[in-house]
Design a protein around this motif. Structure first.
Motif, mmCIF file in Angstrom:
data_model
loop_
_atom_site.group_PDB
_atom_site.id
_atom_site.type_symbol
_atom_site.label_atom_id
_atom_site.label_comp_id
_atom_site.label_asym_id
_atom_site.label_seq_id
_atom_site.Cartn_x
_atom_site.Cartn_y
_atom_site.Cartn_z
ATOM 1 N N SER A 174 18.475 -4.625 -27.515
ATOM 2 C CA SER A 174 19.710 -4.526 -28.295
ATOM 3 C C SER A 174 19.482 -4.928 -29.756
ATOM 4 O O SER A 174 20.062 -4.351 -30.672
ATOM 5 C CB SER A 174 20.784 -5.421 -27.676
ATOM 6 O OG SER A 174 21.941 -5.439 -28.468
ATOM 7 N N PRO A 203 21.650 5.510 -31.245
ATOM 8 C CA PRO A 203 22.811 4.977 -31.969
ATOM 9 C C PRO A 203 22.712 3.471 -32.223
ATOM 10 O O PRO A 203 23.092 2.997 -33.302
ATOM 11 C CB PRO A 203 23.992 5.318 -31.039
ATOM 12 C CG PRO A 203 23.525 6.507 -30.258
ATOM 13 C CD PRO A 203 22.060 6.270 -30.045
ATOM 14 N N THR A 204 22.196 2.719 -31.236
ATOM 15 C CA THR A 204 22.007 1.283 -31.441
ATOM 16 C C THR A 204 21.015 1.039 -32.577
ATOM 17 O O THR A 204 21.252 0.195 -33.457
ATOM 18 C CB THR A 204 21.488 0.616 -30.155
ATOM 19 O OG1 THR A 204 22.450 0.788 -29.112
ATOM 20 C CG2 THR A 204 21.240 -0.875 -30.367
ATOM 21 N N ASP A 206 20.256 2.985 -35.100
ATOM 22 C CA ASP A 206 20.837 3.359 -36.391
ATOM 23 C C ASP A 206 21.790 2.276 -36.905
ATOM 24 O O ASP A 206 21.812 1.975 -38.110
ATOM 25 C CB ASP A 206 21.572 4.696 -36.276
ATOM 26 C CG ASP A 206 20.624 5.868 -36.074
ATOM 27 O OD1 ASP A 206 19.409 5.707 -36.340
ATOM 28 O OD2 ASP A 206 21.082 6.940 -35.646
ATOM 29 N N ARG A 207 22.574 1.680 -36.006
ATOM 30 C CA ARG A 207 23.480 0.610 -36.420
ATOM 31 C C ARG A 207 22.707 -0.609 -36.909
ATOM 32 O O ARG A 207 23.065 -1.235 -37.906
ATOM 33 C CB ARG A 207 24.412 0.221 -35.262
ATOM 34 C CG ARG A 207 25.461 1.259 -34.933
ATOM 35 C CD ARG A 207 26.544 0.678 -34.037
ATOM 36 N NE ARG A 207 26.031 0.257 -32.742
ATOM 37 C CZ ARG A 207 25.930 1.046 -31.675
ATOM 38 N NH1 ARG A 207 26.296 2.331 -31.764
ATOM 39 N NH2 ARG A 207 25.460 0.589 -30.529
ATOM 40 N N ARG A 208 21.634 -0.958 -36.198
ATOM 41 C CA ARG A 208 20.848 -2.129 -36.591
ATOM 42 C C ARG A 208 20.146 -1.890 -37.937
ATOM 43 O O ARG A 208 20.062 -2.795 -38.764
ATOM 44 C CB ARG A 208 19.806 -2.468 -35.522
ATOM 45 C CG ARG A 208 20.386 -2.775 -34.157
ATOM 46 C CD ARG A 208 21.319 -3.986 -34.168
ATOM 47 N NE ARG A 208 21.818 -4.242 -32.828
ATOM 48 C CZ ARG A 208 23.028 -3.881 -32.388
ATOM 49 N NH1 ARG A 208 23.877 -3.260 -33.209
ATOM 50 N NH2 ARG A 208 23.397 -4.147 -31.157
ATOM 51 N N SER A 210 21.161 0.071 -40.351
ATOM 52 C CA SER A 210 22.192 0.011 -41.387
ATOM 53 C C SER A 210 22.568 -1.432 -41.695
ATOM 54 O O SER A 210 22.693 -1.823 -42.866
ATOM 55 C CB SER A 210 23.429 0.795 -40.931
ATOM 56 O OG SER A 210 24.469 0.680 -41.872
ATOM 57 N N ALA A 211 22.721 -2.251 -40.653
ATOM 58 C CA ALA A 211 23.060 -3.661 -40.847
ATOM 59 C C ALA A 211 21.941 -4.386 -41.585
ATOM 60 O O ALA A 211 22.188 -5.204 -42.485
ATOM 61 C CB ALA A 211 23.339 -4.327 -39.501
ATOM 62 N N SER A 214 21.936 -3.679 -45.235
ATOM 63 C CA SER A 214 23.019 -4.426 -45.871
ATOM 64 C C SER A 214 22.609 -5.877 -46.122
ATOM 65 O O SER A 214 22.801 -6.414 -47.223
ATOM 66 C CB SER A 214 24.273 -4.369 -44.994
ATOM 67 O OG SER A 214 25.323 -5.110 -45.570
#
Length: 397
Positions: A174, A203-204, A206-208, A210-211, A214
């Motif tokens: 995760s 998808p997981t 890609d979210r990580r 992006s985070a 940031s």
């Protein structure tokens, strides 16, 4: 909490074991495994496939990392051998090596438990994205050069020593990032990114990514960002990580197995012609400011700033070589003795010839001449990273 060295992004508990021929030969018989089945497989679903995977690597002397669908399978296999419980993950092992060199760091963890609390050096701070204790041990399998396995129609002998990693770890899969990461990066001089290879869901991932981008906006402009490659549990996701991060990475590190995996063909590591072509091809695939390739024969930096990394390369080689010879129990005395050991003759000749051919865009340092009956093959790349980053953090680049 402030830290000049931040190491992420995951970490784990390892069960380390060394293979023995009698047990493997017994399992070959029990599972009726044949030589024709010894081919590479991305995933492992049961103990039979785990044994096939291990034998396939042993046959070629290779190392690798794989997802295993069943944690029970890992525990069953681990129970057949004596094992040591240690801490793992590139960032954690690098932190432990840096601690030996007097360089404190702060880790970003995704899993925490009493074993981690007990074994982490006092100089290692940490933050953790998990809100409760979890334990998902990784199986680290080590074998010696010359190990022979004979059963049925199988007769193989390992041409090199190496290590294999088998994983079923929901926390690292995760890879949840802590909200504290960004503020931790504000004072960082060095930031290590590793561990994305454990994520299996796009998808997981890609979210990580992006985070992470940031959080990284809070990094000082002069900070050195080092990315260490690894065997992706879903190989197709490796490119997504590169696409998202290459523009914010200063140094991209990988070993010979990962280099050859990216290229899709074997490379003679002592052929100047083949390695020069491999480095140029690798840079075309991974267009980063500096590539660092660490191998059993030599370690090299490739890029316009390669010459700045001579001392980090050397520190990485010294630390990894000391670990190879003495394992977790090495002392400062072992470390100091290693610095004065002779280098491999063929590696010295290779390094000089490669630099002569490629010029200032490459800095290549030869490995040491090491003859060890029972070497440690676990964590050598992580030890190299720790030594490399310790030198970078001390301004020796």
């Amino acid at each position: 909490m402030t830290s000049h060295v931040v190491l992420g992004l995951g970490g784990c508990v390892d069960y380390e074991l060394k293979l023995s021929s009698p047990i493997l030969e017994q399992l070959i018989g029990e599972y009726q495994i044949h030589d024709a089945e010894l081919t590479s497989s991305v995933t492992v679903t049961d103990e039979r496939e785990l044994v096939i995977s291990i034998l396939t690597y042993l046959k070629k002397g290779g190392g690798g990392e794989h997802f295993v669908a069943s944690s029970e399978c890992l525990n069953a296999f681990a129970g057949r051998f004596p094992k040591r419980t240690t801490l793992g993950g590139t960032s954690v092992r690098a932190a432990m090596e840096m601690s030996r060199l007097g360089v404190p760091s702060t880790l970003h963890l995704v899993s925490l438990n009493d074993i981690v609390r007990r074994l982490l050096p006092a100089s290692c701070d940490y933050i953790c994205s998990g809100d409760q204790d979890t334990l998902y041990p990784h199986l680290i399998v080590q074998y010696d050069q010359g190990m022979r396995v004979r059963a049925g129609d199988i007769d193989i002998r390992a041409p090199f020593p190496n290590r294999l990693i088998y994983v079923n770890d929901p926390a690292n899969e995760s890879m949840l990032l802590s909200d504290e990461l960004g503020s931790l990066l504000r004072d960082a001089r060095v930031f290590l990114i590793s561990g994305f290879n454990a994520i299996r869901d796009q998808p997981t991932l890609d979210r990580r990514l992006s985070a992470l981008r940031s959080h990284m906006r809070q990094l000082p402009a002069e900070a050195v960002v080092y990315y260490e490659d690894a065997g992706f549990h879903e190989p197709g996701l490796s490119q997504r990580v590169r696409d998202a991060l290459l523009e914010v990475i200063d140094v991209y590190g990988l070993n010979e197995d990962e280099m050859q995996s990216h290229l899709g063909y074997p490379v003679d590591l002592l052929s100047v012609t083949e390695v020069a072509r491999a480095l140029e091809s690798l840079q075309a695939l991974i267009p980063v400011a500096t590539l660092v390739v660490h191998t059993k024969y030599w370690s090299a930096a490739f890029g316009e700033r390669a010459g700045e990394y001579a001392e980090p390369l050397n520190e990485g080689i010294v630390i990894a070589s000391t670990r190879y010879c003495h394992g977790d129990e090495y002392t400062n005395h072992h470390y100091e003795l290693m610095q004065n050991r002779p280098r491999r003759t063929e590696s010295v000749e290779f390094a000089a010839a490669l630099e002569g051919r490629m010029g200032g865009v490459v800095r290549c340092l030869p490995g040491f001449d090491l003859d060890v009956a029972a070497p440690t093959t676990i964590g050598l790349g992580d030890a190299f990273v720790g030594g490399f980053l310790a030198a970078v953090s001390r301004g020796r680049s």
